[in-house]
Write a protein that holds these residues in place. Structure first.
Motif, PDB file in Angstrom:
ATOM      1  N   ARG A   1       0.824  -1.200   0.000  1.00 33.44           N
ATOM      2  CA  ARG A   1       0.000   0.000   0.000  1.00 33.44           C
ATOM      3  C   ARG A   1       0.867   1.262   0.000  1.00 33.44           C
ATOM      4  NH1 ARG A   1      -4.824  -2.230   0.909  1.00 33.44           N
ATOM      5  NH2 ARG A   1      -6.134  -0.625   1.812  1.00 33.44           N
ATOM      6  N   LEU A   2       1.951   1.225   0.763  1.00 31.52           N
ATOM      7  CA  LEU A   2       2.840   2.383   0.825  1.00 31.52           C
ATOM      8  C   LEU A   2       3.477   2.660  -0.537  1.00 31.52           C
ATOM      9  CD1 LEU A   2       4.257   4.548   2.558  1.00 31.52           C
ATOM     10  CD2 LEU A   2       6.051   2.850   3.016  1.00 31.52           C
ATOM     11  N   LEU A   3       3.861   1.580  -1.237  1.00 34.30           N
ATOM     12  CA  LEU A   3       4.544   1.728  -2.518  1.00 34.30           C
ATOM     13  C   LEU A   3       3.574   1.697  -3.700  1.00 34.30           C
ATOM     14  CD1 LEU A   3       7.636  -0.580  -1.840  1.00 34.30           C
ATOM     15  CD2 LEU A   3       7.474   1.913  -1.624  1.00 34.30           C
ATOM     16  N   ASP A   4       2.289   1.539  -3.419  1.00 34.23           N
ATOM     17  CA  ASP A   4       1.261   1.512  -4.454  1.00 34.23           C
ATOM     18  C   ASP A   4       1.510   0.402  -5.472  1.00 34.23           C
ATOM     19  OD1 ASP A   4      -1.167   2.432  -5.353  1.00 34.23           O
ATOM     20  OD2 ASP A   4      -0.291   3.876  -6.758  1.00 34.23           O
ATOM     21  N   VAL A   5       1.805  -0.786  -4.951  1.00 37.00           N
ATOM     22  CA  VAL A   5       2.007  -1.979  -5.779  1.00 37.00           C
ATOM     23  C   VAL A   5       0.764  -2.854  -5.649  1.00 37.00           C
ATOM     24  CG1 VAL A   5       3.431  -4.036  -6.148  1.00 37.00           C
ATOM     25  CG2 VAL A   5       4.489  -1.900  -5.405  1.00 37.00           C
ATOM     26  N   PRO A   6       0.235  -3.430  -6.738  1.00 36.85           N
ATOM     27  CA  PRO A   6      -0.925  -4.310  -6.647  1.00 36.85           C
ATOM     28  C   PRO A   6      -0.695  -5.418  -5.616  1.00 36.85           C
ATOM     29  CG  PRO A   6      -0.460  -3.838  -8.932  1.00 36.85           C
ATOM     30  CD  PRO A   6       0.676  -3.246  -8.141  1.00 36.85           C
ATOM     31  N   PHE A   7      -1.712  -5.655  -4.797  1.00 42.22           N
ATOM     32  CA  PHE A   7      -1.607  -6.606  -3.689  1.00 42.22           C
ATOM     33  C   PHE A   7      -2.669  -7.687  -3.827  1.00 42.22           C
ATOM     34  CE2 PHE A   7      -3.155  -7.793   0.624  1.00 42.22           C
ATOM     35  CZ  PHE A   7      -2.013  -8.397   1.106  1.00 42.22           C
ATOM     36  N   VAL A   8      -2.236  -8.958  -3.703  1.00 42.26           N
ATOM     37  CA  VAL A   8      -3.152 -10.097  -3.674  1.00 42.26           C
ATOM     38  C   VAL A   8      -2.817 -10.946  -2.451  1.00 42.26           C
ATOM     39  CG1 VAL A   8      -3.444 -10.150  -6.183  1.00 42.26           C
ATOM     40  CG2 VAL A   8      -1.660 -11.557  -5.127  1.00 42.26           C
ATOM     41  N   SER A   9      -3.762 -11.790  -2.060  1.00 41.48           N
ATOM     42  CA  SER A   9      -3.532 -12.660  -0.910  1.00 41.48           C
ATOM     43  C   SER A   9      -4.100 -14.041  -1.204  1.00 41.48           C
ATOM     44  CB  SER A   9      -4.191 -12.079   0.344  1.00 41.48           C
ATOM     45  OG  SER A   9      -5.597 -12.002   0.173  1.00 41.48           O
ATOM     46  N   SER A  10      -3.724 -14.997  -0.387  1.00 41.28           N
ATOM     47  CA  SER A  10      -4.306 -16.329  -0.508  1.00 41.28           C
ATOM     48  C   SER A  10      -4.705 -16.830   0.874  1.00 41.28           C
ATOM     49  CB  SER A  10      -3.346 -17.310  -1.193  1.00 41.28           C
ATOM     50  OG  SER A  10      -2.028 -17.222  -0.682  1.00 41.28           O
ATOM     51  N   TYR A  11      -5.782 -17.598   0.898  1.00 44.02           N
ATOM     52  CA  TYR A  11      -6.361 -18.107   2.140  1.00 44.02           C
ATOM     53  C   TYR A  11      -6.072 -19.601   2.203  1.00 44.02           C
ATOM     54  CZ  TYR A  11      -9.919 -18.969   5.750  1.00 44.02           C
ATOM     55  OH  TYR A  11     -10.574 -19.336   6.901  1.00 44.02           O
TER      56      TYR A  11
END
Length: 396
Positions: free
Chosen positions: A118-128
């Protein structure tokens, strides 16, 4: 063209993935193995990967792995969490210049990755990967389920995608308010796990003859895996059909000593197995017992099916999705009596075992890792391509 040139010319060239996880090789569990495969597959297709994870005894030093000191999670000492300095994480990310950040765990490293993205404005994804609320119930923290869901919802909804291992898990988390979820399923290596590894010598060594039904449990010996259900089911079946069934236990964990003390007479505990020894154990069994109700995807089920070994699992949604309608059996969660009844029927009549074996082999043959990576990496590229629009997502 040399190997390095081919790698950089692959379909994922230009993807620079920063992966944040509290579990990674050399740890041995389903999540760590899956993530290790992920990094290798992405590199083979031309992408670059930088892994942020916890330190681990026996871990090798590598330029593309950043390790931070970890501490054992009090309720589950085998899980180590790391809380890296955020400034150090951001500095390393700026140097790496990622095009995508993927958090595979929701605490420690994953939280650091979410903040940095978020700080670097890079696309973020996650896995559960792990049902933490189900684990909490097994470890005496059931009251944390409600705030646990609130935290997980906040964490995952901060990204452009949440990857779940089955459609059943997508439905479960969406019911809890998760957004932008999709399936990232699992594959199996058909060269490593196959019926050809079945060994008469192995069966003889564990006291099984041609007429013996070998029921195997493969995985961690831990409370949330409900190993006690497998132990009790085989004990009941052995009482009903003396000398006709043997229990094979492959794995280790915090319940190792208690499991050995409660196992039926004649059981074999091998400890953790790797490589050809694991392949042989799977294929030399006649049925796999998978009593866990907390797994979001039981990798061992696919490995057993590829080995020609049908599965009896707990009747929960993720397991049903893998085994039904005709690739295995399910029994009510925690119901050792029903599992024992299935085992005694299979001792008396092997026909259903052969039928499920063929259906399982066909299913496993279609679950290749190549197909898994094709789908996941296509979605990675979609997230990257749409990132300017996706940044309009509400953040918190």
């Amino acid at each position: 063209m040399n190997a390095a040139s081919r790698r950089h010319a692959g379909p994922m060239a230009g993807v620079r993935l920063a992966l944040f996880t509290d579990t990674f090789s050399p740890q041995v569990n389903g999540v760590a193995r899956t993530l290790d495969r992920l990094t290798s597959a992405l590199r083979e297709r031309g992408g670059e990967v930088l892994v942020f994870t916890t330190d681990e005894p026996g871990a090798h030093e590598a330029m593309d792995i950043v390790r931070s000191p970890g501490r054992a999670f009090p309720a589950y000492p085998q899980l180590r969490l790391s809380w890296p300095r955020q400034s150090a994480v951001v500095a390393r990310l700026r140097e790496f210049q990622p095009t995508l950040v993927h958090a595979a765990t929701e605490f420690g490293m994953g939280l650091a990755g979410r903040r940095a993205a978020r700080l670097l404005d890079v696309p973020f994804v996650s896995s559960y990967h792990t049902s933490f609320t189900a684990y909490a119930a097994h470890y005496g923290m059931g009251l944390l389920a409600r705030p646990g869901w609130a935290y997980l919802r906040w964490f995952h909804n901060g990204g452009h995608r949440t990857y779940c291992p089955t459609a059943a898990i997508v439905q479960e988390v969406e019911a809890q308010g998760f957004e932008r979820c999709t399936v990232w399923t699992r594959g199996v290596d058909g060269h490593r796990f196959a019926p050809r590894y079945r060994s008469a010598a192995f069966r003889t060594a564990i006291g099984a003859h041609d007429g013996t039904l070998v029921a195997a449990y493969v995985g961690r010996l831990a409370a949330e895996k409900q190993v006690d259900v497998a132990l009790e089911a085989v004990r009941l079946a052995a009482t009903a059909r003396p000398g006709a069934v043997r229990l094979l236990v492959v794995g280790d964990g915090p319940c190792d000593v208690s499991a050995r003390s409660r196992a039926p007479e004649g059981s074999t505990f091998t400890g953790r197995l790797e490589g050809a020894a694991l392949s042989e154990a799977y294929a030399s069994a006649d049925v796999l017992l998978f009593p866990s109700t907390t797994d979001t995807f039981g990798n061992v089920m696919l490995e057993a099916m590829a080995s020609g070994t049908p599965v009896i699992g707990a009747d929960v949604a993720p397991t049903r999705e893998v085994l039904l309608p005709d690739r295995g059996w399910v029994a009510p969660p925690g119901d050792a009596t029903t599992v024992a009844s299935l085992l005694t029927r299979l001792i008396d009549d092997r026909t259903p075992l052969h039928q499920r074996r063929e259906a399982g082999l066909a299913h496993a043959a279609a679950c290749t890792w190549e197909a898994v990576w094709d789908r996941l990496f296509a979605d990675y590229l979609t997230v990257q391509a749409s990132s300017p629009a996706a940044r309009g997502t509400t953040r918190s």
